[in-house]
Design an enzyme around this catalytic site. Structure first.
Site, short mmCIF file in Angstrom:
data_model
loop_
_atom_site.label_atom_id
_atom_site.label_comp_id
_atom_site.label_asym_id
_atom_site.label_seq_id
_atom_site.Cartn_x
_atom_site.Cartn_y
_atom_site.Cartn_z
N ARG A 262 -23.06 23.68 5.31
CA ARG A 262 -22.21 24.75 5.82
C ARG A 262 -20.79 24.21 5.90
O ARG A 262 -20.49 23.31 6.67
CB ARG A 262 -22.68 25.19 7.21
CG ARG A 262 -21.81 26.25 7.88
CD ARG A 262 -22.27 26.44 9.31
NE ARG A 262 -21.48 27.41 10.05
CZ ARG A 262 -20.33 27.12 10.68
NH1 ARG A 262 -19.84 25.89 10.64
NH2 ARG A 262 -19.69 28.05 11.35
N ASP B 165 -17.23 24.40 7.01
CA ASP B 165 -16.57 25.07 8.13
C ASP B 165 -15.10 25.35 7.83
O ASP B 165 -14.40 24.51 7.25
CB ASP B 165 -16.69 24.20 9.39
CG ASP B 165 -16.14 24.89 10.62
OD1 ASP B 165 -16.74 25.89 11.04
OD2 ASP B 165 -15.11 24.44 11.15
N GLU C 48 -18.19 29.29 5.52
CA GLU C 48 -17.93 29.82 6.86
C GLU C 48 -16.53 30.42 6.82
O GLU C 48 -15.53 29.76 7.12
CB GLU C 48 -18.03 28.71 7.91
CG GLU C 48 -18.06 29.22 9.35
CD GLU C 48 -16.68 29.38 9.96
OE1 GLU C 48 -16.51 30.27 10.80
OE2 GLU C 48 -15.78 28.59 9.60
N HIS D 18 -23.40 31.05 17.14
CA HIS D 18 -22.84 30.22 18.22
C HIS D 18 -21.44 30.65 18.61
O HIS D 18 -20.92 30.25 19.65
CB HIS D 18 -22.80 28.76 17.77
CG HIS D 18 -21.73 28.51 16.74
ND1 HIS D 18 -21.83 28.97 15.45
CD2 HIS D 18 -20.52 27.89 16.84
CE1 HIS D 18 -20.74 28.63 14.78
NE2 HIS D 18 -19.93 27.97 15.59
N ASP D 19 -20.80 31.48 17.78
CA ASP D 19 -19.40 31.81 17.97
C ASP D 19 -19.24 33.16 18.66
O ASP D 19 -20.21 33.86 18.96
CB ASP D 19 -18.68 31.82 16.62
CG ASP D 19 -17.38 31.04 16.65
OD1 ASP D 19 -16.79 30.90 17.75
OD2 ASP D 19 -16.94 30.57 15.59
N ARG E 255 -17.52 30.67 25.24
CA ARG E 255 -18.54 30.75 24.19
C ARG E 255 -19.80 29.97 24.59
O ARG E 255 -20.88 30.23 24.05
CB ARG E 255 -17.98 30.22 22.87
CG ARG E 255 -16.96 31.13 22.22
CD ARG E 255 -16.37 30.53 20.97
NE ARG E 255 -15.65 29.29 21.26
CZ ARG E 255 -15.05 28.55 20.33
NH1 ARG E 255 -15.09 28.92 19.06
NH2 ARG E 255 -14.41 27.44 20.66
#
Length: 652
Positions: A282, A284, A326, A395-396, A520
């Site tokens: 992934r 980022d 991402e 997660h965001d 978050r």
């Protein structure tokens, strides 16, 4: 493709390779290098051809790929060859993912290995282990401020622990996904530390300036990512007596990809993790990779060229490894991260379908599918050999970056509608059962995002607190409804840590000095495994949710129409509360599944005559492949109870 100038350079490079490289068996490497070299040379020349050291850097690039290949195990090379033969392997409907923090889902990497039976019980065969690389305590950005790209955070484990997990996953045909942060490093990274001590080589790895003249030029057009906690895009560093570009947080220094040494370093890091058994990387913050004065410094053409070059180089050394982009940007921009080839994904094979996620939440808040239908209808077609990562929660934070034209077409005023969504999910809207928190409100634009667990945003937390069984039942239906869509839409569905057992908000972050300024963490919970055992006890919320998702996942894997070969058609039902689309087997188009979902709290009708006018024949008996039963039908109208979905197969 043969091109004289590039292959003349390749011959010279091969002559100059280090002796320890030349002595190796590089048969497959040379074959792939020859096939990809013209593209690699062309991209590297566009980015760095103006430099006097271009040929030296090209040699370094090829040596980096060769060393990566030499270090690749025979087992992984076998995987590469198998995936080259079946190059559409990741488009199959059999893949279902889960994203998790190691120390949230388990205690550490060693303990995570003991949770493999849970994945298998649910049907998960792709596990995204959220960032685990070494990062500072307190200034970690949830693991995305990396201080060493080749070491695992000792609080989580070490390389041997990861090797065991990779081996155990491979035995069970589970894909391992890890993060590589391409855009920046922690200010505690060795490169940044050397830059602070005055090393010009490493100052050139970043964007550093003696005064505000150039930073001010950048600031004229660059947006702010965290306006509340980290306004602006530059930070003064006392040690260097220079300004440093820090787009995200003051402790995250942006890497300068106009320097080829940075590109080669990051390629080497990608190959390092590929050779440790990672199946999917992934990448980022890919939208931010190229900085140019006078632009937003997002989605720049050269950012795409960097990704294309990374993909071409990785295909030479580790062609079985996939990339996830991402890039949480507008649909017209995110589609570009697959690449611009007509068929083959030349950048990233997988991209987050953030638009779909946000549209699903809009459907929950409005109890209709008007904007959801409009947004999906205008979602650009992906490439044939690329796929979406579809998710309800991650997660965001959740942003509502819809296309304003779609919002207006759905009958809303864009600014007012976003304010409604923010109020709804933060519980400020009357009668809203959602328990979310507002994240990063921009007082100038009024924009804001939302934090909160899936269960809490769907109303489960409020239902449990108020002992309101009707609200609990409604929340469960909403959670199941949302998952029915990501599992059937086309792409790889990605569940999030705790969602299969209804984990609600974790407010303990407020008492943690290292987390209290970032809400978050409210949806980054620590799983209570004693409570998770309730998934085996009938009558519990955990039992209902877990078994509903488990059943859907099993059915998905057996339904070839749910594979992702651009085999989906969004249908207009003439009922604003329903989302409806047809999935069909790309090899046997007559084998179809009609997906329909009711976002309303009241029963709704699906008029089959309306759909049939589009040339789709729905005569004959219809079976819901999820329940195995027949939906209630009056004449040619199917009844959907509140928050109900159907996966309808037509027989006869």
């Amino acid at each position: 493709m043969y091109e004289q100038e590039s292959h003349s350079l390749l011959n010279a490079i091969l002559d100059d390779l280090k002796p320890e490289i030349i002595r190796q068996d590089l048969r497959h490497f040379y074959t792939r290098l020859g096939a990809n070299f013209y593209a690699i040379y062309s991209l590297f020349h566009i980015l760095y051809g103006h430099r006097e050291d271009f040929r030296t850097q090209m040699l370094s690039l090829v040596e980096t790929m060769a060393k990566g290949y030499i270090n690749r195990s025979a087992e992984l090379e076998k995987v590469d060859i198998e995936r080259e033969r079946d190059h559409n392997w990741f488009l199959s409907q059999k893949w279902v993912g889960m994203a998790l923090y190691t120390n949230g889902f388990a205690d550490n990497l060693a303990d995570l290995a003991s949770k493999i039976p849970y994945f298998m019980e649910l049907g998960i065969n792709m596990v995204h282990i959220m960032p685990i690389l070494k990062c500072p305590i307190g200034k970690s950005d949830g693991g995305y401020a990396v201080s060493d790209f080749r070491r695992i955070d000792e609080r989580i484990g070490n390389l041997d622990d990861l090797a065991r997990i990779a081996k155990d996953f491979r035995k069970r045909d589970i894909l391992l996904v890890l993060d590589i942060v391409l855009n920046h490093t922690s200010d505690e990274h060795e490169w940044a530390q050397k830059a602070m001590r005055g090393d010009q080589r490493y100052q050139d790895y970043y964007f550093t300036f003696d005064n505000r003249e150039i930073p001010d030029m950048f600031e004229q057009t660059m947006p702010q990512i965290f306006p509340e906690t980290d306004p602006g895009n530059f930070t003064w560093n006392e040690d260097m007596q220079k300004w440093v570009m820090t787009v995200f947080h003051e402790y995250q220094w942006d890497l300068n990809y106009s320097n080829p040494k940075v590109f080669i370093e990051m390629l080497d890091i990608i190959l390092f993790w590929a050779n440790r058994g990672v199946d999917v990387l992934r990448l980022d913050a890919v939208a931010f990779l190229w900085k140019k004065i006078g632009t937003r410094c997002q989605n720049e053409r050269n950012a795409h060229l960097i990704l294309q070059l990374l993909k071409d180089c990785c295909q030479v050394t580790a062609p079985g490894v996939l990339f996830i982009a991402e890039a949480i940007v507008a649909p017209v921009e995110v589609i570009k991260y697959f690449g611009e080839d007509a068929i083959i994904a030349k950048e990233c094979e997988i991209a987050y379908n953030a638009t779909f996620m946000a549209l699903l939440w809009d459907g929950i808040a409005t109890r209709n599918a008007k904007l959801l239908y409009q947004g999906l209808k205008n979602l650009p077609n992906k490439l044939e050999r690329a796929t979406w990562l579809n998710y309800v929660r991650c997660h965001d934070d959740i942003g509502f970056g819809f296309d304003d034209n779609d919002v207006r077409a759905a009958g809303y005023e864009p600014y007012a509608h976003r304010q409604f969504l923010i109020d709804y999910f933060s519980g400020c809207f009357q009668a809203s059962p959602a328990r979310g928190e507002v994240f990063m409100r921009d007082e100038i634009t009024g924009d804001a995002r939302i934090c909160g667990s899936l269960a809490s945003l769907a109303g489960l937390e409020a239902g449990i607190e108020n002992n309101d069984q009707e609200l609990i039942d409604t929340a469960i239906k909403r959670i199941v409804l949302l998952h029915s869509l990501i599992l059937s839409f086309g792409g790889i569905p990605l569940l999030y840590n705790g969602d299969a057992i209804g984990v609600v908000n974790d407010y303990s972050y407020r008492e943690d000095e290292g987390k209290s300024d970032d809400n978050r963490w409210i949806h980054r919970p620590k799983i209570n495994w004693e409570r998770a055992e309730l998934r085996k006890k009938q009558g519990t919320v955990e039992f209902v949710l877990f078994n509903a998702l488990k059943k859907m996942i099993a059915i998905r894997k057996e339904t070839s129409a749910f594979a992702d070969f651009n085999n989906r058609e969004i249908l207009d039902t003439d009922n604003e509360h329903l989302l409806c689309y047809m999935r069909f087997d790309h090899r046997r188009p007559s084998e179809r599944v009609l997906v329909v979902a009711n976002f309303d709290s009241n029963p709704q009708y699906l008029d089959l005559d309306r759909i049939s006018t589009r040339g789709i024949n729905l005569h004959g008996q219809k079976i819901d492949i999820y329940t195995g039963g027949k939906p209630a039908q009056f004449g040619n109208r199917i009844v959907l109870p509140p928050y109900q979905f159907y996966w309808l197969s037509t027989i006869g």
